[in-house]
Scaffold this motif. Sequence first.
Motif, PDB file in Angstrom:
ATOM      1  N   LEU A   1     -54.006  86.283  -1.852  1.00  0.00           N
ATOM      2  CA  LEU A   1     -55.387  86.754  -1.761  1.00  0.00           C
ATOM      3  C   LEU A   1     -56.103  86.768  -3.110  1.00  0.00           C
ATOM      4  CD1 LEU A   1     -57.519  87.740   0.205  1.00  0.00           C
ATOM      5  CD2 LEU A   1     -56.730  90.060  -0.221  1.00  0.00           C
TER       6      LEU A   1
ATOM      7  N   SER B   1     -47.769  81.732   6.452  1.00  0.00           N
ATOM      8  CA  SER B   1     -46.557  82.309   5.860  1.00  0.00           C
ATOM      9  C   SER B   1     -46.560  83.831   5.870  1.00  0.00           C
ATOM     10  CB  SER B   1     -46.393  81.810   4.426  1.00  0.00           C
ATOM     11  OG  SER B   1     -47.454  82.294   3.617  1.00  0.00           O
ATOM     12  N   GLU B   2     -47.663  84.424   6.314  1.00  0.00           N
ATOM     13  CA  GLU B   2     -47.830  85.886   6.343  1.00  0.00           C
ATOM     14  C   GLU B   2     -47.584  86.494   4.966  1.00  0.00           C
ATOM     15  OE1 GLU B   2     -45.369  87.353   9.467  1.00  0.00           O
ATOM     16  OE2 GLU B   2     -46.506  86.335  11.029  1.00  0.00           O
ATOM     17  N   ASP B   3     -48.107  85.822   3.942  1.00  0.00           N
ATOM     18  CA  ASP B   3     -47.946  86.244   2.554  1.00  0.00           C
ATOM     19  C   ASP B   3     -49.310  86.663   2.011  1.00  0.00           C
ATOM     20  OD1 ASP B   3     -47.002  86.691   0.031  1.00  0.00           O
ATOM     21  OD2 ASP B   3     -46.866  84.569  -0.511  1.00  0.00           O
ATOM     22  N   THR B   4     -49.437  87.928   1.632  1.00  0.00           N
ATOM     23  CA  THR B   4     -50.728  88.427   1.151  1.00  0.00           C
ATOM     24  C   THR B   4     -50.885  88.321  -0.357  1.00  0.00           C
ATOM     25  OG1 THR B   4     -49.854  90.680   1.011  1.00  0.00           O
ATOM     26  CG2 THR B   4     -50.937  90.035   3.065  1.00  0.00           C
ATOM     27  N   THR B   5     -49.886  87.808  -1.046  1.00  0.00           N
ATOM     28  CA  THR B   5     -50.003  87.703  -2.496  1.00  0.00           C
ATOM     29  C   THR B   5     -50.940  86.572  -2.923  1.00  0.00           C
ATOM     30  OG1 THR B   5     -48.047  86.278  -2.612  1.00  0.00           O
ATOM     31  CG2 THR B   5     -47.704  88.653  -2.865  1.00  0.00           C
TER      32      THR B   5
ATOM     33  N   ALA C   1     -55.914  79.959   2.252  1.00  0.00           N
ATOM     34  CA  ALA C   1     -56.028  80.977   3.298  1.00  0.00           C
ATOM     35  C   ALA C   1     -55.234  80.578   4.547  1.00  0.00           C
ATOM     36  CB  ALA C   1     -57.493  81.193   3.656  1.00  0.00           C
TER      37      ALA C   1
ATOM     38  N   ALA D   1     -51.634  81.157   3.657  1.00  0.00           N
ATOM     39  CA  ALA D   1     -51.325  82.590   3.608  1.00  0.00           C
ATOM     40  C   ALA D   1     -51.191  83.166   5.013  1.00  0.00           C
ATOM     41  CB  ALA D   1     -52.403  83.335   2.828  1.00  0.00           C
ATOM     42  N   SER D   2     -52.033  82.706   5.936  1.00  0.00           N
ATOM     43  CA  SER D   2     -51.914  83.215   7.304  1.00  0.00           C
ATOM     44  C   SER D   2     -50.671  82.672   7.994  1.00  0.00           C
ATOM     45  CB  SER D   2     -53.168  82.874   8.110  1.00  0.00           C
ATOM     46  OG  SER D   2     -53.254  81.488   8.301  1.00  0.00           O
TER      47      SER D   2
END
Length: 86
Positions: A60, A54-58, A48, A51-52
């Motif tokens: 999740l 790299s601003e990558d939502t894949t 998490a 993901a925050s």
Amino acid sequence: MTVVVIVAGILLTAAALITSYRILAGPSTLDRVVGIDSLMAIAASGLAVWASYSEDTTLLPAIIALALVGFLGSAAVTRFRVSDDR
């Protein structure tokens, strides 16, 4: 933002090391199960944070899968565990 990610990474690494010690040195089966469940939560938290950053939502679905596997695994072990005292 970068400072927060670095601090979170350091704290998650420290938590993973402490949890790994609990898994290896745990005197009972339940201590090891709690340690593995905590390690899964730390891994999900690390994903998490990444993901925050790299601003990558894949990532999740992977975070949700880790949370589900951790919960179901610990619930299954505690449901069907054999007593350590023989």
